[in-house]
Design a protein around this motif. Structure first.
Motif, PDB file in Angstrom:
ATOM      1  N   THR A  56       0.928  -1.201  -0.030  1.00  0.00           N
ATOM      2  CA  THR A  56      -0.091   0.008  -0.147  1.00  0.00           C
ATOM      3  C   THR A  56       0.954   1.323  -0.019  1.00  0.00           C
ATOM      4  O   THR A  56       2.063   1.364   0.679  1.00  0.00           O
ATOM      5  CB  THR A  56      -1.005   0.100   1.367  1.00  0.00           C
ATOM      6  N   LYS A  57       0.590   2.069  -0.932  1.00  0.00           N
ATOM      7  CA  LYS A  57       1.375   3.546  -0.958  1.00  0.00           C
ATOM      8  C   LYS A  57       0.957   4.365   0.208  1.00  0.00           C
ATOM      9  O   LYS A  57      -0.231   4.788   0.283  1.00  0.00           O
ATOM     10  CB  LYS A  57       1.327   4.364  -2.367  1.00  0.00           C
ATOM     11  N   ILE A  58       2.136   4.983   0.936  1.00  0.00           N
ATOM     12  CA  ILE A  58       1.576   5.801   2.021  1.00  0.00           C
ATOM     13  C   ILE A  58       2.377   6.973   1.258  1.00  0.00           C
ATOM     14  O   ILE A  58       3.664   7.401   1.047  1.00  0.00           O
ATOM     15  CB  ILE A  58       2.337   5.463   3.299  1.00  0.00           C
ATOM     16  N   THR A  59       1.604   8.243   0.971  1.00  0.00           N
ATOM     17  CA  THR A  59       2.248   9.591   0.673  1.00  0.00           C
ATOM     18  C   THR A  59       2.094  10.574   1.868  1.00  0.00           C
ATOM     19  O   THR A  59       1.372  10.770   2.561  1.00  0.00           O
ATOM     20  CB  THR A  59       1.426  10.071  -0.465  1.00  0.00           C
ATOM     21  N   VAL A  60       3.188  11.148   2.121  1.00  0.00           N
ATOM     22  CA  VAL A  60       3.355  12.087   3.300  1.00  0.00           C
ATOM     23  C   VAL A  60       3.768  13.503   2.702  1.00  0.00           C
ATOM     24  O   VAL A  60       4.378  13.680   1.638  1.00  0.00           O
ATOM     25  CB  VAL A  60       4.500  11.759   4.348  1.00  0.00           C
ATOM     26  N   ASP A  61       3.147  14.405   3.580  1.00  0.00           N
ATOM     27  CA  ASP A  61       3.414  16.002   3.040  1.00  0.00           C
ATOM     28  C   ASP A  61       3.396  16.754   4.369  1.00  0.00           C
ATOM     29  O   ASP A  61       2.430  17.155   4.800  1.00  0.00           O
ATOM     30  CB  ASP A  61       2.428  16.566   2.092  1.00  0.00           C
ATOM     31  N   LEU A  62       4.661  16.787   5.134  1.00  0.00           N
ATOM     32  CA  LEU A  62       4.482  17.026   6.417  1.00  0.00           C
ATOM     33  C   LEU A  62       5.816  18.120   6.713  1.00  0.00           C
ATOM     34  O   LEU A  62       6.771  17.985   6.404  1.00  0.00           O
ATOM     35  CB  LEU A  62       4.967  15.656   7.435  1.00  0.00           C
ATOM     36  N   ASP A  63       5.408  18.865   7.656  1.00  0.00           N
ATOM     37  CA  ASP A  63       6.447  19.591   8.503  1.00  0.00           C
ATOM     38  C   ASP A  63       6.914  19.076   9.735  1.00  0.00           C
ATOM     39  O   ASP A  63       5.758  18.610  10.416  1.00  0.00           O
ATOM     40  CB  ASP A  63       5.798  21.108   8.677  1.00  0.00           C
ATOM     41  N   VAL A  64       8.011  18.828   9.872  1.00  0.00           N
ATOM     42  CA  VAL A  64       8.691  18.084  11.024  1.00  0.00           C
ATOM     43  C   VAL A  64       9.630  18.801  11.930  1.00  0.00           C
ATOM     44  O   VAL A  64      10.565  19.329  11.140  1.00  0.00           O
ATOM     45  CB  VAL A  64       9.279  17.002  10.581  1.00  0.00           C
ATOM     46  N   SER A  65       9.616  18.840  13.045  1.00  0.00           N
ATOM     47  CA  SER A  65      10.585  19.390  13.775  1.00  0.00           C
ATOM     48  C   SER A  65      11.506  18.205  14.519  1.00  0.00           C
ATOM     49  O   SER A  65      11.176  17.351  14.707  1.00  0.00           O
ATOM     50  CB  SER A  65       9.704  20.511  15.013  1.00  0.00           C
TER      51      SER A  65
ATOM     52  N   VAL B 176       2.984  18.317  11.487  1.00  0.00           N
ATOM     53  CA  VAL B 176       1.591  18.893  11.034  1.00  0.00           C
ATOM     54  C   VAL B 176       1.745  18.662   9.421  1.00  0.00           C
ATOM     55  O   VAL B 176       2.548  18.968   8.803  1.00  0.00           O
ATOM     56  CB  VAL B 176       1.316  20.150  11.318  1.00  0.00           C
ATOM     57  N   GLY B 177       0.592  18.216   8.757  1.00  0.00           N
ATOM     58  CA  GLY B 177       0.483  17.867   7.503  1.00  0.00           C
ATOM     59  C   GLY B 177      -0.564  17.003   7.096  1.00  0.00           C
ATOM     60  O   GLY B 177      -1.401  16.617   7.835  1.00  0.00           O
ATOM     61  N   LYS B 178      -0.286  16.356   5.814  1.00  0.00           N
ATOM     62  CA  LYS B 178      -1.151  15.284   5.148  1.00  0.00           C
ATOM     63  C   LYS B 178      -0.413  14.112   4.941  1.00  0.00           C
ATOM     64  O   LYS B 178       0.630  13.947   4.650  1.00  0.00           O
ATOM     65  CB  LYS B 178      -1.646  15.843   4.089  1.00  0.00           C
ATOM     66  N   VAL B 179      -1.265  12.710   5.412  1.00  0.00           N
ATOM     67  CA  VAL B 179      -0.761  11.545   5.136  1.00  0.00           C
ATOM     68  C   VAL B 179      -1.806  10.872   4.191  1.00  0.00           C
ATOM     69  O   VAL B 179      -2.989  10.759   4.887  1.00  0.00           O
ATOM     70  CB  VAL B 179      -0.353  10.786   6.174  1.00  0.00           C
ATOM     71  N   SER B 180      -1.453  10.325   2.983  1.00  0.00           N
ATOM     72  CA  SER B 180      -2.579   9.611   2.222  1.00  0.00           C
ATOM     73  C   SER B 180      -2.036   7.938   2.336  1.00  0.00           C
ATOM     74  O   SER B 180      -1.029   7.776   2.052  1.00  0.00           O
ATOM     75  CB  SER B 180      -2.457  10.096   0.711  1.00  0.00           C
ATOM     76  N   ILE B 181      -3.082   7.268   2.768  1.00  0.00           N
ATOM     77  CA  ILE B 181      -2.828   5.948   2.827  1.00  0.00           C
ATOM     78  C   ILE B 181      -3.798   5.211   1.624  1.00  0.00           C
ATOM     79  O   ILE B 181      -5.099   4.944   2.173  1.00  0.00           O
ATOM     80  CB  ILE B 181      -3.261   5.399   4.260  1.00  0.00           C
ATOM     81  N   GLY B 182      -3.187   4.632   0.863  1.00  0.00           N
ATOM     82  CA  GLY B 182      -4.328   3.948  -0.423  1.00  0.00           C
ATOM     83  C   GLY B 182      -5.152   5.097  -0.742  1.00  0.00           C
ATOM     84  O   GLY B 182      -4.617   6.149  -1.416  1.00  0.00           O
ATOM     85  N   ASP B 183      -6.189   4.922  -0.860  1.00  0.00           N
ATOM     86  CA  ASP B 183      -7.228   6.170  -1.666  1.00  0.00           C
ATOM     87  C   ASP B 183      -7.718   6.830  -0.425  1.00  0.00           C
ATOM     88  O   ASP B 183      -8.357   8.055  -0.883  1.00  0.00           O
ATOM     89  CB  ASP B 183      -8.371   5.366  -2.372  1.00  0.00           C
ATOM     90  N   GLY B 184      -7.210   6.784   0.928  1.00  0.00           N
ATOM     91  CA  GLY B 184      -7.793   7.749   1.775  1.00  0.00           C
ATOM     92  C   GLY B 184      -6.712   8.622   2.318  1.00  0.00           C
ATOM     93  O   GLY B 184      -5.675   8.460   1.998  1.00  0.00           O
ATOM     94  N   GLU B 185      -6.795   9.530   3.150  1.00  0.00           N
ATOM     95  CA  GLU B 185      -6.055  10.620   3.459  1.00  0.00           C
ATOM     96  C   GLU B 185      -6.590  11.100   4.833  1.00  0.00           C
ATOM     97  O   GLU B 185      -7.672  11.388   5.254  1.00  0.00           O
ATOM     98  CB  GLU B 185      -6.377  11.876   2.647  1.00  0.00           C
TER      99      GLU B 185
ATOM    100  N   GLN C 137      -7.409  13.582  11.249  1.00  0.00           N
ATOM    101  CA  GLN C 137      -8.598  13.708  10.790  1.00  0.00           C
ATOM    102  C   GLN C 137      -8.607  12.711   9.784  1.00  0.00           C
ATOM    103  O   GLN C 137      -7.842  12.955   8.692  1.00  0.00           O
ATOM    104  CB  GLN C 137      -9.021  15.088  10.454  1.00  0.00           C
ATOM    105  N   GLY C 138      -9.636  12.021   9.554  1.00  0.00           N
ATOM    106  CA  GLY C 138      -9.537  11.060   8.404  1.00  0.00           C
ATOM    107  C   GLY C 138     -11.086  11.343   7.378  1.00  0.00           C
ATOM    108  O   GLY C 138     -11.788  11.767   7.835  1.00  0.00           O
ATOM    109  N   ASP C 139     -10.723  11.111   6.194  1.00  0.00           N
ATOM    110  CA  ASP C 139     -11.700  11.404   5.305  1.00  0.00           C
ATOM    111  C   ASP C 139     -12.439  10.063   5.322  1.00  0.00           C
ATOM    112  O   ASP C 139     -12.170   8.951   5.877  1.00  0.00           O
ATOM    113  CB  ASP C 139     -11.259  11.827   4.048  1.00  0.00           C
ATOM    114  N   GLU C 140     -13.741  10.032   4.398  1.00  0.00           N
ATOM    115  CA  GLU C 140     -14.417   8.849   4.433  1.00  0.00           C
ATOM    116  C   GLU C 140     -13.816   7.620   3.532  1.00  0.00           C
ATOM    117  O   GLU C 140     -13.781   6.517   4.338  1.00  0.00           O
ATOM    118  CB  GLU C 140     -15.555   9.218   3.576  1.00  0.00           C
ATOM    119  N   GLU C 141     -12.804   7.935   2.757  1.00  0.00           N
ATOM    120  CA  GLU C 141     -12.176   6.728   2.111  1.00  0.00           C
ATOM    121  C   GLU C 141     -11.276   6.261   3.191  1.00  0.00           C
ATOM    122  O   GLU C 141     -10.910   4.897   3.034  1.00  0.00           O
ATOM    123  CB  GLU C 141     -11.552   7.395   0.710  1.00  0.00           C
ATOM    124  N   PHE C 142     -10.763   7.169   3.840  1.00  0.00           N
ATOM    125  CA  PHE C 142      -9.854   6.457   4.856  1.00  0.00           C
ATOM    126  C   PHE C 142     -10.472   5.618   5.920  1.00  0.00           C
ATOM    127  O   PHE C 142      -9.895   4.371   5.981  1.00  0.00           O
ATOM    128  CB  PHE C 142      -9.043   7.577   5.785  1.00  0.00           C
TER     129      PHE C 142
END
Length: 236
Positions: free
Chosen positions: A69-78, A84-93, A106-111
């Motif tokens: 499963t592809k995990i896509t990240v778009d994060l600011d990290v300290s 803080v940011g977004k993580v997509s897991i498969g079709d969900g985010e 917070q998860g969307d419906e696809e998550f």
């Protein structure tokens, strides 16, 4: 480990593995060629030090978990394991926030459908736009919220690193390291100029992460109590 397991183991920038000689940057490219002559393990140590000294970094890209499963990240990290940011897991985010020892999403419906195929739509309706405590299997996503953890995945201290040669990056000329750790092989791109920060990591077809916005401040706030949903409520 989360079934969407994290690293075995961007800004979407183009990092090419060949230098064809750009005249206006000849001096800088020459520096990269010279740096690539140093021992790979020494360059890897420079990278570990430079990343450890960072206060913040932006990480963007994707990895595959153990089930493909592809995990896509778009994060600011300290450096304090805040992100803080977004993580997509498969079709969900999910939207992700982490502060000190706590994290929420917070998860969307696809998550929710991916987590609970038969009940996902109902869960999404119940939870709405509230935050949920990050715990259980999902807690392994916290590995993305630590600069030191990410660095340890890209250039483990016990790994063997070989400097292959110079490479271009959006941040400037870099050196490509071929890193071998047990049966795992990857490539890490390190800036030739000091500080020698990591700007890209790849592992065959299993992942590609980009690093940018070094030491740029960002803000993250803990959700208010009224904005958090307790998943135990789903059992009532």
């Amino acid at each position: 480990m989360l079934r969407h397991a994290v690293l075995t183991t961007a800004l979407t920038v183009a990092l090419t593995s060949a230098l064809t000689g750009c005249g206006e940057e000849e001096g800088t490219l020459s520096q990269a060629r010279e740096y690539a002559k140093e021992p790979g393990n020494q360059i890897a140590e420079h990278a570990r030090t430079a990343m450890h000294e960072l206060d913040t970094v932006h990480v963007e890209g994707d990895v595959l978990d153990s089930e493909g499963t592809k995990i896509t990240v778009d994060l600011d990290v300290s450096a304090e394991d805040t992100c803080v940011g977004k993580v997509s897991i498969g079709d969900g985010e999910i939207s992700l926030r982490a502060i000190a020892g706590s994290a929420w999403y917070q998860g969307d419906e696809e998550f929710w459908k991916s987590i609970a195929p038969e009940k996902g739509a109902r869960i999404a309706d119940r939870v709405g736009d509230k935050w949920v405590k990050l715990e259980g299997e999902l807690a392994s996503l916290r590995a993305f919220c630590s600069i030191d953890s990410l660095t340890a995945q890209m250039v483990p201290s016990e790994a063997e690193a070989q400097a292959v040669g110079p490479a271009m990056s959006a941040a400037g000329p870099s050196v490509r390291l071929d890193v071998t750790h047990g049966d795992t092989e990857s490539r890490t791109y390190v800036l030739a100029a000091e500080p020698h920060r990591i700007v890209k990591w790849t592992q065959g077809g299993s992942g590609e992460l980009f690093f940018s916005d070094f030491d740029e401040e960002f803000q993250v706030e803990e959700p208010a109590a009224g904005e958090v949903f307790d998943l135990a409520e789903l059992e009532k």
